[in-house]
Design an enzyme around this catalytic site. Structure first.
Site, PDB file in Angstrom:
ATOM      1  N   CYS A 107       4.576  10.932   4.038  1.00  0.00           N
ATOM      2  CA  CYS A 107       4.660   8.780   3.980  1.00  0.00           C
ATOM      3  C   CYS A 107       6.303   9.040   3.472  1.00  0.00           C
ATOM      4  CB  CYS A 107       4.314   8.001   3.597  1.00  0.00           C
ATOM      5  SG  CYS A 107       4.818   6.364   3.610  1.00  0.00           S
ATOM      6  N   CYS A 114      15.000  -2.632   1.664  1.00  0.00           N
ATOM      7  CA  CYS A 114      15.145  -2.734   2.551  1.00  0.00           C
ATOM      8  C   CYS A 114      15.665  -4.327   2.287  1.00  0.00           C
ATOM      9  CB  CYS A 114      13.825  -3.022   3.026  1.00  0.00           C
ATOM     10  SG  CYS A 114      13.148  -3.522   4.950  1.00  0.00           S
ATOM     11  N   CYS A 118       9.684  -8.911   4.579  1.00  0.00           N
ATOM     12  CA  CYS A 118       8.571  -9.461   4.675  1.00  0.00           C
ATOM     13  C   CYS A 118       7.880  -9.932   3.449  1.00  0.00           C
ATOM     14  CB  CYS A 118       8.080  -7.571   5.546  1.00  0.00           C
ATOM     15  SG  CYS A 118       8.875  -7.630   6.659  1.00  0.00           S
ATOM     16  N   GLY A 163      11.854   1.427   3.542  1.00  0.00           N
ATOM     17  CA  GLY A 163      13.040   1.004   4.500  1.00  0.00           C
ATOM     18  C   GLY A 163      12.179   1.167   5.830  1.00  0.00           C
ATOM     19  N   SER A 218       5.230  -2.767  13.340  1.00  0.00           N
ATOM     20  CA  SER A 218       3.365  -3.671  12.365  1.00  0.00           C
ATOM     21  C   SER A 218       4.220  -4.946  12.570  1.00  0.00           C
ATOM     22  CB  SER A 218       5.044  -3.462  10.762  1.00  0.00           C
ATOM     23  OG  SER A 218       4.599  -2.140  10.329  1.00  0.00           O
ATOM     24  N   LEU A 219       2.363  -5.188  13.188  1.00  0.00           N
ATOM     25  CA  LEU A 219       2.892  -6.628  13.136  1.00  0.00           C
ATOM     26  C   LEU A 219       2.255  -7.795  12.924  1.00  0.00           C
ATOM     27  CD1 LEU A 219       2.902  -7.745  16.220  1.00  0.00           C
ATOM     28  CD2 LEU A 219       0.571  -7.368  16.939  1.00  0.00           C
ATOM     29  N   ASN A 294      -2.677  -5.074   0.426  1.00  0.00           N
ATOM     30  CA  ASN A 294      -2.501  -4.387  -0.766  1.00  0.00           C
ATOM     31  C   ASN A 294      -1.807  -4.968  -1.904  1.00  0.00           C
ATOM     32  OD1 ASN A 294      -3.747  -1.600  -0.305  1.00  0.00           O
ATOM     33  ND2 ASN A 294      -2.053  -1.519   0.348  1.00  0.00           N
ATOM     34  N   CYS A 337       0.975   0.716   0.639  1.00  0.00           N
ATOM     35  CA  CYS A 337       1.061   0.667   1.283  1.00  0.00           C
ATOM     36  C   CYS A 337       2.227  -1.231   1.023  1.00  0.00           C
ATOM     37  CB  CYS A 337       0.613  -0.480   2.897  1.00  0.00           C
ATOM     38  SG  CYS A 337      -0.502   1.257   4.302  1.00  0.00           S
TER      39      CYS A 337
HETATM   40  N1  SAH Z   1       9.377  -1.029   8.049  1.00  0.00           N
HETATM   41  C1  SAH Z   1       8.594  -0.350   8.575  1.00  0.00           C
HETATM   42  C2  SAH Z   1       8.599   1.048   7.745  1.00  0.00           C
HETATM   43  C3  SAH Z   1       6.926   0.632   6.213  1.00  0.00           C
HETATM   44  S1  SAH Z   1       5.901   0.754   7.215  1.00  0.00           S
HETATM   45  C4  SAH Z   1       7.650  -1.476   9.304  1.00  0.00           C
HETATM   46  O1  SAH Z   1       7.304  -2.166   8.990  1.00  0.00           O
HETATM   47  O2  SAH Z   1       6.771  -0.945  10.186  1.00  0.00           O
HETATM   48  C5  SAH Z   1       5.203  -0.140   5.657  1.00  0.00           C
HETATM   49  C6  SAH Z   1       3.860  -0.639   6.502  1.00  0.00           C
HETATM   50  O3  SAH Z   1       3.382  -0.998   5.072  1.00  0.00           O
HETATM   51  C7  SAH Z   1       4.003  -1.341   7.666  1.00  0.00           C
HETATM   52  O4  SAH Z   1       3.598  -1.890   8.438  1.00  0.00           O
HETATM   53  C8  SAH Z   1       3.874  -3.266   6.693  1.00  0.00           C
HETATM   54  O5  SAH Z   1       3.057  -4.549   7.367  1.00  0.00           O
HETATM   55  C9  SAH Z   1       2.366  -2.138   5.709  1.00  0.00           C
HETATM   56  N2  SAH Z   1       2.583  -3.501   4.172  1.00  0.00           N
HETATM   57  C10 SAH Z   1       3.564  -3.648   3.462  1.00  0.00           C
HETATM   58  N3  SAH Z   1       3.375  -4.347   2.787  1.00  0.00           N
HETATM   59  C11 SAH Z   1       2.154  -4.601   2.913  1.00  0.00           C
HETATM   60  C12 SAH Z   1       0.709  -4.742   1.513  1.00  0.00           C
HETATM   61  N4  SAH Z   1       1.364  -5.682   0.762  1.00  0.00           N
HETATM   62  N5  SAH Z   1      -0.120  -3.751   2.094  1.00  0.00           N
HETATM   63  C13 SAH Z   1      -0.438  -3.947   2.614  1.00  0.00           C
HETATM   64  N6  SAH Z   1       0.383  -3.336   3.683  1.00  0.00           N
HETATM   65  C14 SAH Z   1       1.680  -3.530   3.596  1.00  0.00           C
END
Ligand code: SAH
Length: 355
Positions: A107, A114, A118, A163, A218-219, A294, A337
């Protein structure tokens, strides 16, 4: 630092050709140099034995070949290893090695911090520090592969670290080309997945690249109201616009778009969310990756009850949609994640390195 020789790691074949011009006009010299750096992993000019000795000396006088430096390796009880990598400007970034039963995943980060903020993600709390260069992105992969003695194509690569890769489009694609060049690092493009929070212009651009990585989005919400709240980027690119762009991606045979969906207890994990997700995503060839939240020390969110996550997945499966619940990896070392962040460099002064 100012007197440091310029780093060749991350330069494209064309860039190397230009750099060599003062010394040689033979294109095969730049091809050989490129092969040494990326196919053979050589970092020492003196050992590039098929280059003329004078050229090797000239190169060594002006350039060097350097990857990010491993400052800390933290190993989870589940085998996941989080790397803290020190970059040439003194800043740090994280990458994660994730061994699973049937595959290994790296990963990789595309930015320090970033800009997307979110609400459930710790990286978002850092804000945006800077983009990573092509060499800093590809270097994470070369470094993890060397650290574990892995040849290309024995692992998958996901741009799911710190990022938003589509906000650093040119550098991410330059790294992707280095990593997937058959004359270079040699990873098959299908082993690479880029994950975006939904940067629509980037998705459109990426869709037209050949080769390109697989695409994950990421939806995490099925209505614009909720997604506006959880992922501010949705205000710029709401769901109808996002899905219009996704439907236009020319997919390879058997290729699917992955949807990541962070499950937040009581917020987006109900049966009606699952049903809405099915009708949004169902018409396309997709797979859904459900990620139980998480702990990220942000916002007071909670992971879904296990039964709710399973019911959510079962509702998708019953509608013919491939869905799985992502196993939590590396949570004990904050490598899961949404947990990647360098919030306080002060706490990194006395790390506990392994091995
Ligand atoms: N910016 C890109 C790449 C990061 S991917 C994106 O958003 O896709 C990181 C993944 O982890 C994303 O799918 C995001 O939704 C998820 N994520 C972020 N915070 C999280 C958390 N606290 N618990 C579980 N997943 C999380």
């Amino acid at each position: 630092m100012g007197s440091m020789k310029e780093n060749l790691y991350g330069k494209s074949r064309q860039e190397l050709e230009t750099l060599l011009q003062p010394w040689t006009d033979r294109p095969f010299h730049s091809r050989q140099l490129y092969g040494w750096i990326h196919a053979k992993g050589e970092r020492n000019f003196a050992r590039m034995t098929n280059l003329p000795a004078a050229l090797r000396t000239s190169l060594a006088g002006k350039y060097r070949i350097a990857l990010p430096v491993v400052e800390v390796r933290q190993k989870s009880t589940d085998g996941t290893v989080k790397y803290l990598l020190r970059l040439e400007d003194g800043k740090a970034v994280e990458a994660v090695y994730i061994p699973e039963a049937r595959r290994i995943t790296f990963c990789i980060s595309s930015q320090i911090g970033c800009p997307l903020a979110c609400v459930f993600c710790l990286t978002g709390k850092m804000g945006m520090v800077r983009n990573l260069s092509p060499g800093e992105i590809a270097g994470q992969v070369a470094l993890l592969a060397a650290d574990h003695g892995l040849a290309a194509n024995t692992y998958n690569l996901v741009f799911m670290g710190m990022g938003e890769p589509l906000h650093n489009y040119e550098n991410v694609m330059a790294a992707f080309r280095l990593l997937t060049d058959p004359r270079g690092f040699g990873i098959a493009p299908r082993h690479v997945t880029l994950s975006t929070a939904g940067v629509v212009p980037g998705i459109r651009k990426l869709a037209a690249e050949e080769p390109r990585p697989r695409i994950a989005v990421s939806l995490s919400a099925t209505t614009d109201d909720l997604r506006d709240e959880l992922m501010p980027i949705n205000r710029a690119f709401p769901l109808p616009i996002l899905f219009a762009a996704l439907r236009e991606i020319p997919l390879a045979p058997r290729e699917r778009v992955t949807f990541e969906y962070v499950l937040l207890r009581g917020i987006n994990d109900s049966a009606s969310d699952a049903v809405r997700l099915a009708s949004l995503a169902g018409p396309m060839p997709v797979k859904v990756n459900l990620i139980p939240y998480n702990e990220a020390c942000v916002g007071g969110y909670a992971a879904p009850l296990p039964a709710a996550a399973q019911a959510f997945r079962d509702l998708l499966l019953a509608r013919g949609i491939r869905a799985s619940i992502r196993k939590r990896r590396g949570a004990d070392i904050s490598a899961a994640c949404g947990q990647l962040a360098i919030l306080d460099e002060g706490t990194l002064q006395h790390p506990i390195p392994i091995s």
